[in-house]
Motif scaffolding. Structure first.
Motif, PDB file in Angstrom:
ATOM      1  N   UNK A 134       0.964  -1.018   0.046  1.00 14.96           N
ATOM      2  CA  UNK A 134       0.102   0.814   0.275  1.00 14.96           C
ATOM      3  C   UNK A 134       0.610   1.348  -0.195  1.00 14.96           C
ATOM      4  N   UNK A 135       1.632   1.163   0.641  1.00 21.72           N
ATOM      5  CA  UNK A 135       2.365   2.462   0.616  1.00 21.72           C
ATOM      6  C   UNK A 135       4.878   2.037   0.994  1.00 21.72           C
ATOM      7  N   UNK A 136       4.434   1.165  -0.160  1.00 18.82           N
ATOM      8  CA  UNK A 136       6.385   0.670  -0.200  1.00 18.82           C
ATOM      9  C   UNK A 136       7.415   2.012   0.671  1.00 18.82           C
ATOM     10  N   UNK A 137       7.152   3.394   0.129  1.00 19.04           N
ATOM     11  CA  UNK A 137       7.821   4.478   0.718  1.00 19.04           C
ATOM     12  C   UNK A 137       7.661   4.161   2.172  1.00 19.04           C
ATOM     13  N   UNK A 138       6.561   3.679   3.328  1.00 23.81           N
ATOM     14  CA  UNK A 138       6.627   3.360   4.369  1.00 23.81           C
ATOM     15  C   UNK A 138       7.579   2.479   5.435  1.00 23.81           C
ATOM     16  N   UNK A 139       7.290   1.240   4.206  1.00 21.74           N
ATOM     17  CA  UNK A 139       7.760   0.499   4.319  1.00 21.74           C
ATOM     18  C   UNK A 139       9.648   0.243   3.980  1.00 21.74           C
ATOM     19  N   UNK A 140       9.865   1.126   3.529  1.00 21.77           N
ATOM     20  CA  UNK A 140      11.612   1.477   3.270  1.00 21.77           C
ATOM     21  C   UNK A 140      12.044   2.517   3.959  1.00 21.77           C
ATOM     22  N   UNK A 141      11.034   2.909   4.345  1.00 23.83           N
ATOM     23  CA  UNK A 141      11.808   4.010   5.514  1.00 23.83           C
ATOM     24  C   UNK A 141      12.193   3.148   7.099  1.00 23.83           C
ATOM     25  N   UNK A 142      11.456   2.120   7.098  1.00 24.43           N
ATOM     26  CA  UNK A 142      11.220   1.703   8.484  1.00 24.43           C
ATOM     27  C   UNK A 142      12.831   0.512   8.518  1.00 24.43           C
ATOM     28  N   UNK A 143      12.972  -0.062   7.226  1.00 21.84           N
ATOM     29  CA  UNK A 143      14.118  -1.180   6.973  1.00 21.84           C
ATOM     30  C   UNK A 143      14.984  -0.138   7.462  1.00 21.84           C
ATOM     31  N   UNK A 144      15.082   1.661   6.912  1.00 24.81           N
ATOM     32  CA  UNK A 144      16.525   2.072   6.824  1.00 24.81           C
ATOM     33  C   UNK A 144      16.937   2.897   8.070  1.00 24.81           C
ATOM     34  N   UNK A 145      15.287   3.028   8.821  1.00 20.31           N
ATOM     35  CA  UNK A 145      15.443   2.653  10.551  1.00 20.31           C
ATOM     36  C   UNK A 145      15.758   2.201  11.343  1.00 20.31           C
ATOM     37  N   UNK A 146      15.187   0.628  10.493  1.00 20.11           N
ATOM     38  CA  UNK A 146      15.647  -0.441  11.643  1.00 20.11           C
ATOM     39  C   UNK A 146      17.300  -0.430  11.678  1.00 20.11           C
ATOM     40  N   UNK A 147      18.041  -0.512  11.017  1.00 23.38           N
ATOM     41  CA  UNK A 147      19.334  -0.034  10.296  1.00 23.38           C
ATOM     42  C   UNK A 147      20.367   0.474  10.887  1.00 23.38           C
ATOM     43  N   UNK A 148      19.939   1.490  10.916  1.00 27.35           N
ATOM     44  CA  UNK A 148      19.991   2.510  11.590  1.00 27.35           C
ATOM     45  C   UNK A 148      19.730   4.201  12.325  1.00 27.35           C
ATOM     46  N   UNK A 149      19.983   5.248  12.898  1.00 25.98           N
ATOM     47  CA  UNK A 149      19.082   5.531  13.493  1.00 25.98           C
ATOM     48  C   UNK A 149      19.564   7.219  12.980  1.00 25.98           C
ATOM     49  N   UNK A 150      21.697   7.072  12.640  1.00 19.95           N
ATOM     50  CA  UNK A 150      22.158   8.266  12.564  1.00 19.95           C
ATOM     51  C   UNK A 150      22.860   7.527  11.143  1.00 19.95           C
ATOM     52  N   UNK A 151      22.281   8.245  10.442  1.00 20.83           N
ATOM     53  CA  UNK A 151      21.765   9.090   9.332  1.00 20.83           C
ATOM     54  C   UNK A 151      22.800   9.694   8.225  1.00 20.83           C
ATOM     55  N   UNK A 152      24.304   9.116   7.704  1.00 17.53           N
ATOM     56  CA  UNK A 152      24.948  10.003   7.056  1.00 17.53           C
ATOM     57  C   UNK A 152      25.303  10.091   6.026  1.00 17.53           C
ATOM     58  N   UNK A 153      25.305  10.718   4.913  1.00 15.17           N
ATOM     59  CA  UNK A 153      24.726  11.012   3.509  1.00 15.17           C
ATOM     60  C   UNK A 153      25.837  12.660   2.981  1.00 15.17           C
ATOM     61  N   UNK A 154      26.243  11.677   1.745  1.00 17.17           N
ATOM     62  CA  UNK A 154      27.469  12.544   1.750  1.00 17.17           C
ATOM     63  C   UNK A 154      27.228  13.734   0.349  1.00 17.17           C
ATOM     64  N   UNK A 155      27.835  14.326   0.002  1.00 10.12           N
ATOM     65  CA  UNK A 155      27.270  14.994  -1.757  1.00 10.12           C
ATOM     66  C   UNK A 155      25.839  14.797  -1.536  1.00 10.12           C
ATOM     67  N   UNK A 156      24.629  15.422  -0.713  1.00 14.93           N
ATOM     68  CA  UNK A 156      23.223  15.428  -1.161  1.00 14.93           C
ATOM     69  C   UNK A 156      23.484  16.183  -2.943  1.00 14.93           C
ATOM     70  N   UNK A 157      22.951  16.112  -3.649  1.00 16.13           N
ATOM     71  CA  UNK A 157      22.970  16.821  -4.670  1.00 16.13           C
ATOM     72  C   UNK A 157      21.230  15.990  -4.994  1.00 16.13           C
ATOM     73  N   UNK A 158      20.045  16.377  -5.716  1.00 22.25           N
ATOM     74  CA  UNK A 158      18.235  16.234  -5.885  1.00 22.25           C
ATOM     75  C   UNK A 158      19.244  17.210  -7.923  1.00 22.25           C
ATOM     76  N   UNK A 159      19.064  15.911  -8.622  1.00 21.07           N
ATOM     77  CA  UNK A 159      18.699  16.454 -10.414  1.00 21.07           C
ATOM     78  C   UNK A 159      17.531  15.697 -10.762  1.00 21.07           C
ATOM     79  N   UNK A 160      16.592  14.190 -10.397  1.00 18.96           N
ATOM     80  CA  UNK A 160      16.087  13.691 -11.110  1.00 18.96           C
ATOM     81  C   UNK A 160      14.523  13.948 -10.068  1.00 18.96           C
ATOM     82  N   UNK A 161      13.889  14.192 -11.863  1.00 19.48           N
ATOM     83  CA  UNK A 161      12.169  14.488 -10.800  1.00 19.48           C
ATOM     84  C   UNK A 161      11.902  13.458  -9.968  1.00 19.48           C
TER      85      UNK A 161
END
Length: 503
Positions: free
Chosen positions: A206-233
């Motif tokens: 029903x909401x795959x993004x919620x499931x994916x967010x849950x998996x990411x949160x289970x793996x890591x509470x502190x998320x460090x993202x390098x080179x944040x750049x959004x070019x794709x719609x």
């Protein structure tokens, strides 16, 4: 009784001394670096002349390091964090003295580190102290009564110009965190590839993004993202809903970027749907700019290089390629990428792949293909990088992504190009750059305008990072480190092979 009272008083004084914070003392250093440029000119057998691009050894710099090191002078050996480690590395000669902008960033990272240490239990950082049963109860309860569990600690969004040390400072911060904490450090390109991969896995939910967010949160509470750049719609539309779930799950974000939050995805399609993400980002993160004008990637020497400038150098590049592979025989190969796909390699041998530029950047490829390539090959020989402009803007975007992936994987680039890194992107400008250009006059017609000038904000900002990285990848230090890594890996593989044979 007096002895007991004296003991209590001494204990209280000792505790107060242990709890002392940084004082306002500063340690200042100055280091003068000399500026030396080296360039070599090679001649081909047919007298064709071409230049090998080289980097400046050091820029002339005189800067004062202002750093809060009172904890060192006071002998507080129990103090930890990025600021302390930074001072230790400078004292050991592992880093050159930083400027005031880097020191200000370190204070922000130290503040975040201290808050995380103090709120580790509330943030559920330690994977071993968090109760699985309470976690299941929390999840079950949230099914009936939706509730927000945003972290009590705000994250940090670092942005600034190229080569200002953003990645180095974030990695220094990350390395100081406890091993038992639920943490993850990943390049933004790689992170989005993982997100898309998980979305495919959960198709039909029903909401795959919620499931994916849950998996990411289970793996890591502190998320460090390098080179944040959004070019794709597609990424822009995903990020808003994804991080709404992530922040609600208590995720703490630490990110680096060349762009301020309000400049992310500027001019992109359907940007109005992306704006709520920017608002959430600014709400859940402290935004800090590294304002240094120093490009630290250019503070490296160059005695030899793998970047050759000139036209019609295919024969020369093949010769260099053959020298690198030695006695190994080159031939067509394949590299595995995501979802079981494979990428055809025209020539490959001994961890080195050879590509004409058109086959790698003029075809529909992306970060996933380049990541797969770097997993199998430690060196890429790329023939004929062109000058970029309006006519090949898409190829320029792919080349920028390729350099990002290679740099992140510490790969080596052997290439021929029509110009130096700066010259490759000279016709790529931002909107503000274009507005500052001289307007046409009666003596300057449209016909006389620069042909192929490309006005592109995202590419205009990304080009500075690419130029800087290409420069560093051609430096003596980078190439020596790469050679040492390959030698160490070959030695380990040889040891494993010997043990297998003996067995």
């Amino acid at each position: 009784m007096r002895a007991i009272a004296r003991s209590i008083s001494q204990c209280r004084s000792a505790l107060q001394h242990q709890a002392c914070q940084y004082s306002s003392g500063f340690v200042r250093r100055q280091k003068l670096l000399t500026n030396t440029y080296s360039a070599f000119v090679y001649k081909h057998a047919n007298n064709a002349k071409f230049d090998i691009f080289q980097r400046p050894r050091f820029s002339v710099i005189s800067r004062a390091l202002s750093i809060d090191a009172a904890h060192v002078t006071n002998g507080d050996v129990n103090r930890a964090g990025p600021l302390v480690e930074y001072e230790r590395r400078i004292a050991a000669g592992e880093l050159v003295d930083g400027d005031a902008c880097q020191v200000g960033t370190l204070r922000e990272l130290q503040r975040l580190y201290d808050e995380l240490v103090q709120s580790a239990d509330a943030c559920r950082l330690d994977r071993y102290t968090a109760s699985a049963k309470s976690g299941r109860s929390r999840w079950l309860w949230s099914r009936f009564i939706p509730q927000s569990s945003s972290s009590p600690v705000k994250g940090l969004y670092l942005y600034g110009g190229v080569g200002t040390g953003k990645t180095m400072l974030m990695d220094l911060f990350y390395d100081q965190l406890k091993c038992s904490w639920r943490k993850k450090r990943i390049h933004f390109h790689d992170f989005m590839l993982d997100v898309h991969r998980c979305l495919r896995k959960h198709q039909g939910v029903e909401d795959p993004l919620e499931v994916v967010a849950g998996e990411i949160s289970d793996d890591a509470v502190l998320l460090c993202l390098d080179e944040f750049m959004v070019t794709d719609v597609a990424d822009a539309l995903i990020l808003n809903r994804l991080f709404r779930h992530l922040f609600s799950n208590g995720i703490i974000l630490v990110s680096t970027s060349n762009r301020a939050p309000d400049k992310l995805y500027e001019g992109g399609l359907q940007r109005d749907l992306f704006l709520p993400f920017i608002a959430s980002l600014k709400e859940r993160c402290v935004v800090h700019e590294i304002g240094s004008a120093v490009d630290y990637r250019k503070l490296t020497s160059a005695e030899q290089g793998f970047y050759f400038v000139g036209k019609d150098l295919s024969g020369f590049l093949i010769q260099k390629f053959q020298q690198l592979i030695g006695e190994h025989e080159a031939g067509p190969q394949e590299a595995e990428v995501v979802m079981g796909r494979t990428l055809k390699v025209p020539l490959g041998a001994d961890g080195i792949a050879y590509f004409p530029f058109e086959e790698l950047c003029d075809r529909p490829m992306g970060a996933a293909d380049y990541f797969g390539l770097c997993k199998k090959y430690h060196t890429l020989a790329l023939e004929g990088i062109p000058i970029f402009g309006l006519h090949n803007r898409t190829a320029a975007y792919r080349f920028v992504t390729l350099v990002d992936v290679m740099y992140e994987n510490k790969a080596r680039l052997l290439c021929t190009a029509e110009g130096t890194p700066f010259e490759l992107f000279e016709k790529i400008v931002t909107i503000s750059d274009a507005q500052q250009m001289a307007p046409r006059t009666s003596s300057r017609s449209r016909k006389n305008d620069d042909s192929g000038l490309c006005v592109d904000n995202e590419l205009g900002f990304a080009k500075d990072r690419t130029i800087s990285r290409l420069t560093e990848m051609n430096s003596k230090e980078y190439l020596e480190h790469h050679a040492a890594t390959i030698g160490e890996k070959s030695s380990q593989e040889g040891t494993i092979h010997d043990k297998t044979v003996q067995a």
